[in-house]
Design a protein around this motif. Structure first.
Motif, PDB file in Angstrom:
ATOM      1  N   GLU A 265      -4.366   0.532 -11.950  1.00  0.00           N
ATOM      2  CA  GLU A 265      -5.057  -0.713 -12.300  1.00  0.00           C
ATOM      3  C   GLU A 265      -6.531  -0.507 -12.595  1.00  0.00           C
ATOM      4  N   GLN A 266      -7.120   0.542 -12.030  1.00  0.00           N
ATOM      5  CA  GLN A 266      -8.548   0.783 -12.258  1.00  0.00           C
ATOM      6  C   GLN A 266      -8.850   1.084 -13.723  1.00  0.00           C
ATOM      7  N   TYR A 267      -7.822   1.457 -14.486  1.00  0.00           N
ATOM      8  CA  TYR A 267      -7.989   1.740 -15.917  1.00  0.00           C
ATOM      9  C   TYR A 267      -7.330   0.651 -16.770  1.00  0.00           C
ATOM     10  N   CYS A 268      -7.211  -0.531 -16.230  1.00  0.00           N
ATOM     11  CA  CYS A 268      -6.597  -1.656 -16.941  1.00  0.00           C
ATOM     12  C   CYS A 268      -7.149  -1.780 -18.356  1.00  0.00           C
TER      13      CYS A 268
ATOM     14  N   GLY B  33      -6.175   3.392  -8.030  1.00  0.00           N
ATOM     15  CA  GLY B  33      -5.348   2.200  -8.053  1.00  0.00           C
ATOM     16  C   GLY B  33      -5.009   1.746  -6.632  1.00  0.00           C
ATOM     17  N   ILE B  34      -4.338   0.603  -6.523  1.00  0.00           N
ATOM     18  CA  ILE B  34      -4.039   0.040  -5.212  1.00  0.00           C
ATOM     19  C   ILE B  34      -3.104   0.958  -4.414  1.00  0.00           C
ATOM     20  N   ALA B  35      -2.038   1.437  -5.028  1.00  0.00           N
ATOM     21  CA  ALA B  35      -1.095   2.303  -4.305  1.00  0.00           C
ATOM     22  C   ALA B  35      -1.772   3.589  -3.863  1.00  0.00           C
ATOM     23  N   GLU B  36      -2.595   4.170  -4.734  1.00  0.00           N
ATOM     24  CA  GLU B  36      -3.276   5.410  -4.377  1.00  0.00           C
ATOM     25  C   GLU B  36      -4.309   5.164  -3.286  1.00  0.00           C
ATOM     26  N   THR B  37      -4.953   4.008  -3.310  1.00  0.00           N
ATOM     27  CA  THR B  37      -5.917   3.694  -2.261  1.00  0.00           C
ATOM     28  C   THR B  37      -5.222   3.569  -0.911  1.00  0.00           C
ATOM     29  N   GLN B  38      -4.049   2.949  -0.902  1.00  0.00           N
ATOM     30  CA  GLN B  38      -3.295   2.881   0.351  1.00  0.00           C
ATOM     31  C   GLN B  38      -2.892   4.277   0.818  1.00  0.00           C
ATOM     32  N   ASP B  39      -2.494   5.124  -0.122  1.00  0.00           N
ATOM     33  CA  ASP B  39      -2.148   6.508   0.217  1.00  0.00           C
ATOM     34  C   ASP B  39      -3.344   7.218   0.829  1.00  0.00           C
ATOM     35  N   MET B  40      -4.543   6.979   0.248  1.00  0.00           N
ATOM     36  CA  MET B  40      -5.768   7.579   0.775  1.00  0.00           C
ATOM     37  C   MET B  40      -6.041   7.130   2.199  1.00  0.00           C
ATOM     38  N   LEU B  41      -5.911   5.820   2.460  1.00  0.00           N
ATOM     39  CA  LEU B  41      -6.150   5.315   3.809  1.00  0.00           C
ATOM     40  C   LEU B  41      -5.189   5.943   4.814  1.00  0.00           C
ATOM     41  N   ASP B  42      -3.921   6.036   4.443  1.00  0.00           N
ATOM     42  CA  ASP B  42      -2.930   6.641   5.332  1.00  0.00           C
ATOM     43  C   ASP B  42      -3.246   8.123   5.566  1.00  0.00           C
TER      44      ASP B  42
END
Length: 349
Positions: free
Chosen positions: A105-108, A298-307
């Motif tokens: 999404e960051q490259y929308c 993106g949102i999914a990758e950001t969640q992956d980063m947090l985990d």
């Protein structure tokens, strides 16, 4: 509408001052978040001081937001009241282009909606207001879950600085045993060091300041190279597989490119306000090197980063700031006088 306390720039030259702003009532897919902490990003300074162009006043900055869910819309299925959540640099995107459909999404292609200073077309065309505030309302699809056990204040900067450095390291497929260079040791650089080490890489920090050698090794760096020393740079020739460049001032990349081994890559994160010196294409051609750039994730990758960060104990090194100290903190950020990230305690609003 709900009225919330915030700190905003209200006019050119006003600095940041206490205001009250309105937040929308949660729609079916919205979550309302009581903000606990918000990291201070250098982008906030550039925006509020209109160094990247004019802005619409008043404007509340802040896109490293962490807090608790207080209300949910009728159709929300991802979060519940009481969940600890985060919001990063974007709160919406078109959801239809290839980038959005592929979780980037960051490259929308149709421009995502920034957390502050953007026109929120899906919600009446109001200008988005950020996290230097007591609360915020965000669509559940752009909210992140904060893993249990993470310190809330030091986790907040991960929502921008963390993902901005994690994303290119993942894109380059950095593996255990790879050699990674990090240019600059500020808010982004110190997290690049920590994340690269957590991935199993050997990390070299490039700095122009001899006084940062100890700080770099304390963060886990295996080597520190004074980039103003030609002999030290020459000794590092052909030694690295990847470089993450976090410096936002113009600088010559050619000496750093020479430290890359064949098939290496340098990814630019810092965005200078003035032209960079030209890259010698022969340096790229001679070793099949790549030079690229990267935004946040993106949102999914950001969640992956947090985990990932929760699993490996990665967090930002922070200094807490009260609302009344925001303007001083901005001046100190410009002067490079912070180790390594300011975080606003919103209880001081």
């Amino acid at each position: 509408m709900t009225v919330t306390k915030a700190y905003a720039a209200t006019s050119p030259g006003s600095g940041l001052e206490a205001v009250s702003i309105e937040r929308r009532e949660p729609g079916p897919h919205d979550v309302e978040i009581a903000i606990e902490f918000c990291g201070l990003c250098h982008s906030d300074v550039h925006t509020i001081r209109q160094e990247w162009g004019s802005i619409t006043f008043p404007l509340v900055p802040g896109h490293e937001i962490l807090g608790q869910v207080t209300r949910t819309g009728s159709a929300v299925g991802l979060f519940a009241v009481g969940d600890t959540v985060g919001v990063g640099p974007m709160v919406d995107s078109c959801r239809e282009c290839d980038s959005c459909l592929e979780g980037e999404e960051q490259y929308c292609s149709n421009s995502n909606t920034d957390t502050y200073g953007a026109i929120d077309a899906r919600n009446g065309g109001a200008v988005t207001q950020g996290g230097y505030a007591s609360s915020i309302v965000v669509d559940e699809n752009y909210v992140l879950r904060i893993p249990e056990g993470m310190d809330h204040a030091s986790a907040a900067p991960l929502l921008c600085a963390g993902i901005t450095t994690y994303s290119p390291l993942r894109y380059l497929d950095v593996q255990a045993g790879d050699a990674v260079g990090v240019i600059g040791l500020g808010g982004l650089g110190h997290l690049a060091v920590k994340i690269a080490k957590a991935l199993g890489a050997t990390v070299t920090v490039f700095t122009t300041s001899p006084g940062k050698t100890g700080a770099a090794t304390d963060l886990g760096a295996d080597a520190v190279v004074l980039s103003s020393d030609p002999a030290a740079m020459a000794a590092a020739k052909d030694s690295l597989n990847a470089i993450i460049d976090t410096v936002a001032a113009a600088h010559d990349l050619n000496p750093y490119l020479r430290t890359l081994a064949r098939d290496g890559a340098l990814i630019q994160l810092g965005l200078p306000g003035e032209p960079m010196p030209a890259i010698n294409p022969g340096t790229l051609i001679s070793k099949r090197l790549a030079y690229g750039g990267s935004q946040t994730g993106g949102i999914a990758e950001t969640q992956d980063m947090l985990d990932f960060c929760a699993e490996h104990g990665v967090a930002a090194d922070i200094e807490m700031v009260a609302a009344t100290g925001l303007n001083d903190a901005y001046d100190r950020m410009v002067a490079g006088d912070v180790k390594y990230r300011f975080v606003l305690d919103t209880s001081t609003l």
